[in-house]
Design an enzyme around this catalytic site. Structure first.
Site, mmCIF file in Angstrom:
data_model
loop_
_atom_site.group_PDB
_atom_site.id
_atom_site.type_symbol
_atom_site.label_atom_id
_atom_site.label_comp_id
_atom_site.label_asym_id
_atom_site.label_seq_id
_atom_site.Cartn_x
_atom_site.Cartn_y
_atom_site.Cartn_z
ATOM 1 N N VAL A 117 0.841 -1.200 0.000
ATOM 2 C CA VAL A 117 0.000 0.000 0.000
ATOM 3 C C VAL A 117 0.878 1.253 0.000
ATOM 4 O O VAL A 117 0.926 2.001 -0.971
ATOM 5 C CB VAL A 117 -0.957 0.019 1.222
ATOM 6 C CG1 VAL A 117 -1.763 1.316 1.236
ATOM 7 C CG2 VAL A 117 -1.884 -1.187 1.192
ATOM 8 N N CYS A 118 1.592 1.468 1.084
ATOM 9 C CA CYS A 118 2.330 2.717 1.289
ATOM 10 C C CYS A 118 3.513 2.865 0.334
ATOM 11 O O CYS A 118 3.929 3.991 0.034
ATOM 12 C CB CYS A 118 2.803 2.799 2.737
ATOM 13 S SG CYS A 118 1.452 2.574 3.924
#
Length: 212
Positions: A117-118
Site C-alpha cells: 500500500v504505502c
C-alpha cells in the site's frame, strides 16, 4: 545514450522518500525479521545522509493507530515529517508531491510500510507521471511473503525498479576511489554482513603494520 532502465543512481540525480515507517505499522510486519528490517532502514537512511541525497519523510495518521515515525529515521534525516491529511497514497498529498518536485530530481529511491500500500501506490503514481522509482523492498515490509511478492510483481509490471538498500548504495558509490567510497563503505559495513569483511581487512592491516 542510456535509457531510463539502464541509467544509474547518483548522489546528484536521486531523492529518498521514506513513507509511513511508523511504529504502529512496523509492529504488523511479518515478511521480514524486525531486527533485519530496522538494520536495513538505518542502512538506507544513513546512505542518503552520507551521500548528500535529499530526503522526504511522510506519515499517515501519526496521532492515531499508525503511530509516529520510527525515531531511527528522524534522528538521521531530521524531524521534518509531512503528516498527510488523510491520503493513503502519499503521491496524492500535495505537500508530499511538492517536496519531491522541489528537489528537481526524477529518480526516487522509495521505501514504505506497508509494501503493498504505502510503497506500491505512490510508486505506481510516480512512474505514471514520468518519475523513475527505485522501490527498496528490504527497507519496506508487510503482512506476509505472499502480499510482498504480489506487490513486487505489480510494481515490476508498471516499470518500477525493485531493488535493495545495499544495491542502491553500491550504485550511488560507483567507485571506491571516489570521495564517497570509503564513507559509504562504512555505512555498508555498519548495517550488513559486509562488516565482517571490513573487520577482517582491518585486522590484516593491523598485523601488517605491527610487523613493519
Amino acid at each position: 545514450m542510456p535509457d531510463k532502465f539502464s541509467e544509474f543512481l547518483t548522489s546528484d540525480n536521486a531523492v529518498l522518500a521514506m513513507i509511513d515507517h511508523q511504529t504502529g505499522l512496523l509492529a504488523s510486519v511479518r515478511d521480514i525479521q524486525p531486527e533485519t528490517l530496522r538494520k536495513n532502514i538505518n542502512g538506507l537512511t544513513n546512505m542518503a545522509k552520507t551521500a548528500g541525497i535529499p530526503s522526504v519523510v511522510s506519515a499517515s495518521l501519526s496521532e492515531g493507530p499508525n503511530g509516529p515515525i520510527l525515531s531511527d529515521i528522524t534522528s538521521v534525516l531530521g524531524d521534518t515529517v509531512i503528516n498527510r491529511a488523510g491520503e493513503i497514497n502519499a503521491w496524492k498529498s500535495p505537500e508530499f508531491k511538492a517536496a519531491i518536485e522541489a528537489t528537481g530530481r526524477k529518480k526516487v529511491i522509495m521505501a514504505g510500510i506497508v509494501t503493498d500500500v504505502c510503497l506500491l501506490f505512490p510508486a505506481l503514481s510516480a512512474v505514471a507521471e514520468g518519475y523513475e522509482v527505485y522501490a527498496v523492498v528490504d527497507a519496506s515490509g508487510t503482512w506476509d511473503e505472499v502480499t510482498r511478492d504480489a506487490a513486487m510483481l505489480r510494481m515490476s509490471q508498471a516499470g518500477v525498479k525493485v531493488t535493495t538498500w545495499a544495491s542502491a548504495l553500491a550504485e550511488v558509490m560507483d567507485d571506491w576511489r571516489s570521495n564517497q567510497g570509503y564513507p559509504l563503505g562504512g555505512v555498508l559495513g555498519g548495517h550488513s554482513a559486509y562488516g565482517l569483511v571490513c573487520e577482517s581487512y582491518l585486522a590484516q592491516q593491523a598485523q601488517q603494520d605491527s610487523a613493519e
